[in-house]
Design an enzyme around this catalytic site. Structure first.
Site, PDB file in Angstrom:
ATOM      1  N   CYS A 192      37.916  83.973  59.582  1.00 54.79           N
ATOM      2  CA  CYS A 192      36.498  84.305  59.499  1.00 54.79           C
ATOM      3  C   CYS A 192      35.708  83.098  59.993  1.00 54.79           C
ATOM      4  O   CYS A 192      35.547  82.122  59.265  1.00 54.79           O
ATOM      5  CB  CYS A 192      36.127  84.631  58.056  1.00 54.79           C
ATOM      6  SG  CYS A 192      34.408  85.103  57.899  1.00 54.79           S
ATOM      7  N   LEU A 193      35.271  83.159  61.222  1.00 53.77           N
ATOM      8  CA  LEU A 193      34.559  82.038  61.820  1.00 53.77           C
ATOM      9  C   LEU A 193      33.471  82.623  62.711  1.00 53.77           C
ATOM     10  O   LEU A 193      33.759  83.446  63.585  1.00 53.77           O
ATOM     11  CB  LEU A 193      35.552  81.199  62.640  1.00 53.77           C
ATOM     12  CG  LEU A 193      35.046  79.887  63.218  1.00 53.77           C
ATOM     13  CD1 LEU A 193      34.637  78.932  62.107  1.00 53.77           C
ATOM     14  CD2 LEU A 193      36.113  79.229  64.074  1.00 53.77           C
TER      15      LEU A 193
END
Lengths: 151, 485
Positions: free
Chosen positions: A87-88
């Site tokens: 999750c970036l």
């Protein structure tokens, strides 16, 4: 497959000639859009001493679309799920064609140094990270030792 | 608005544009001269609502007029006027007030200009490298937005193409990292000059965005209906689409709901959906006793039920008397195919197919539920045993057999659950008969086992262990005969 865009060739050359400290990214022999990546766990993080394998794929419309990156080595991190998905923001809505493989991998390395349990992907991990950080860090160290060392 | 109008010399014209009434609304305006008539209409009919069902072309014209008007007023390009209006929900008034107060801040907050002005661009070289494609181009090929981030023409085109294909239109921004400046319509269209289909897609998406951001416009929710309703009154009033006759609330676009307002009806519908879950629960988890008709909720895994009220023993699955299940021929798990089905109508066949599917599905689902319930039984059992051990009734090891039994039960029931999809796809014939016979045997033994575990304290240990052995044998026999690996 269409000829490899100059952008990808240039980036690959630079990755080879001036590698980023603590990161290696090698294109696959059979597919120049697929990279075998190894990121070393940053110092003073629970991942220190670990070698984390990732896979990175440049989609057809790269660099207009973000590369697809995934951890192959198991890792205990609130922003990385069981399947290694990360999750970036820059891999999603904050992607800019001006970003590069290099910058993406540096951001991932930075994510290892600074986990963000408020924007979780692995909910159980994030939960523990918030309520009992020391235990979470102990788990992360244990996983690093178990999955990211000596193999 | 009053203040603004006072400072303008052409206030009448402005009022007109603010309400977007110049277009096609002359009749309405003439009517309104006689206010009495309007009030009367509302008195006669409280649902009276003035609106117009317009086509996409008409709405486009309406929007363009608003844009042109603002562009003239503020002496800015049409494209910028459009971005400003879109970011201010098409409220020209607000845009004008803000812009005249602080043009720079308005352009920044509308993402037309960057928060920090770019440094002056000095074109010293004749050629430069595009940071996206890393190719050397003549400076003529470079384009940039107000933020001055320069990229080559081809990269811009590709960027827009990818964004449009992802459904993004009015929100497309500059390619530079963390740059928030939006690409205005003319800039995008210029770069999509030779990409007709992408261009059309882009125009379609921007139009959708504009209508959705405009409080006086509402897409008709009717299926495949392209009508857009326009009204100056943003109220929860009834609209009937001219084209598809769909009736909906102008404000929320949902089913018309007078006299309740939009928020309350939403809450109510959510609650109803929740309550219907209760109804679903009752139908899914309870059955009436076949003898005394009291409502019974199944709270254990065992399908051998004993009515709390009348003590009648029956099978949860088929509601038949349990006595018949004890016999060798356990009928409950067998699905009886209707042999005459080939001669019956399509409807009958469909019904039969559904019935067949449901027969298997119900049993599959029922066992899955039983598995979950038996897990709870195990928890209770553990607590009871703990209590016994603590009060000196035997030791831990004395009671371990019960856990072994419970684990075995889970294993058997799990297998049993998975026999139903298997049976569903089997062709009718002697092999299926054999399978279903064995399945029935397994089913019967599992229910016996479950019954005995639930009453562990009163069941003889030898009896229970014997039952465990039988159930496991049945399970392995069935698997031996039919497991094809």
């Amino acid at each position: 497959m269409a000829a490899l865009p100059r952008r990808i060739i240039k980036e690959t050359q630079r990755l080879m000639q001036e590698p980023v400290p603590g990161i290696s990214a090698v294109p696959d022999d059979s597919n120049a859009r697929y990279f075998h990546v190894i990121v070393t766990g940053p110092e003073d993080s629970p991942f220190e001493g670990g070698l984390f394998k990732l896979e990175l794929f440049l989609p057809e419309d790269y660099p207009m679309s973000a590369p697809k990156v995934r951890f192959i080595t198991k890792i205990y991190h609130p922003n990385i799920d069981r399947l290694g998905r990360i999750c970036l923001d820059i891999l999603k809505d904050k992607w800019s064609p001006a970003l590069q493989i290099r910058t993406v991998l540096l951001s991932i390395q930075a994510l290892l140094s600074a986990p963000n349990p408020d924007d979780p992907l692995a909910n159980d991990v994030a939960e523990l990270w918030k309520v009992n950080e020391s235990e979470a860090i102990r788990n992360a160290k244990e996983w690093t030792r178990r999955y990211a060392m000596d193999n | 608005m009053e203040e603004m109008a006072a400072s303008q010399e052409n206030d009448s014209e402005m009022d007109c544009s603010d309400n977007e009434d110049c277009y096609d609304y002359n009749d309405y305006y003439n009517d309104e001269d006689s206010d009495v008539e309007h009030i009367d209409l509302l008195k006669i009919d409280p649902e009276y609502f003035e609106y117009k069902c317009l086509s996409e072309e008409e709405i486009e014209r309406l929007l363009n007029e608003t844009v042109e008007d603002l562009s003239n007023r503020l002496r800015i390009s049409l494209s910028l006027a459009k971005v400003l209006l879109h970011s201010h929900y098409w409220n020209s008034n607000e845009v004008i007030v803000k812009y005249e107060e602080n043009p720079q801040q308005t352009l920044i907050s509308s993402r037309i200009d960057p928060p920090v002005p770019p440094r002056n661009i000095i074109f010293t070289p004749t050629h430069m490298t595009c940071p996206v494609c890393v190719t050397l181009h003549h400076v003529d090929r470079f384009f940039y937005l107000s933020c001055a981030h320069m990229f080559c023409k081809d990269c811009w085109t590709m960027h827009f193409e990818v964004q449009v294909n992802q459904g993004i239109s009015t929100a497309i921004s500059c390619m530079a990292r963390d740059c928030v400046v939006l690409a205005p319509e003319d800039f995008v269209l210029k770069h999509l000059q030779h990409k007709t289909s992408i261009r059309e897609k882009y125009q379609h998406f921007t139009f959708q965005d504009y209508v959705k951001s405009h409080p006086e416009l509402r897409f008709c929710p009717g299926p495949n209906c392209s009508v857009i309703v326009h009204s100056n009154e943003i109220k929860a009033k009834r609209v009937v689409c001219d084209q598809c006759k769909t009736i909906f609330c102008f404000r929320c676009g949902c089913d018309y709901h007078a006299p309740t307002d939009c928020q309350v009806i939403k809450k109510w519908l959510t609650k109803c959906a929740d309550d219907s879950e209760t109804a679903n629960y009752i139908s899914a988890h309870t059955k009436d006793c076949p003898k005394c008709h009291i409502c019974i909720e199944k709270n254990g895994g065992c399908n051998h039920m004993q009515c709390y009220n009348c003590k009648h023993d029956f099978c949860w699955m088929c509601l038949g008397d349990w006595k018949s299940h004890g016999s060798e021929y356990y009928e409950c798990s067998r699905y009886r195919e209707n042999p005459n089905i080939a001669h019956e109508s399509v409807h009958a066949q469909a019904r039969e197919a559904l019935k067949k599917y449901l027969h298997y599905y119900e049993r599959w689902e029922n066992h899955s539920k039983s598995l979950k319930l038996e897990e709870q039984t195990l928890g209770k059992l553990r607590a009871r045993i703990n209590e016994k051990v603590m009060s000196g009734l035997g030791t831990w090891i004395d009671w371990q057999y019960l856990f072994t039994a419970a684990n075995l039960l889970a294993k058997c029931r799990y297998t049993l659950q998975y026999t139903y999809p298997f049976a569903y796809y089997m062709d009718a014939g002697p092999r299926k008969e054999l399978f279903e016979y064995q399945q029935a045997q397994l089913e019967a033994e599992i229910e016996n086992l479950s019954w005995k575990i639930e009453r562990a304290e009163t069941t003889d240990r030898g009896d229970l262990e014997n039952q465990m052995d039988i159930a496991e044998k049945r399970r392995t026999t069935l698997l031996k005969d039919f497991l094809d690996v």
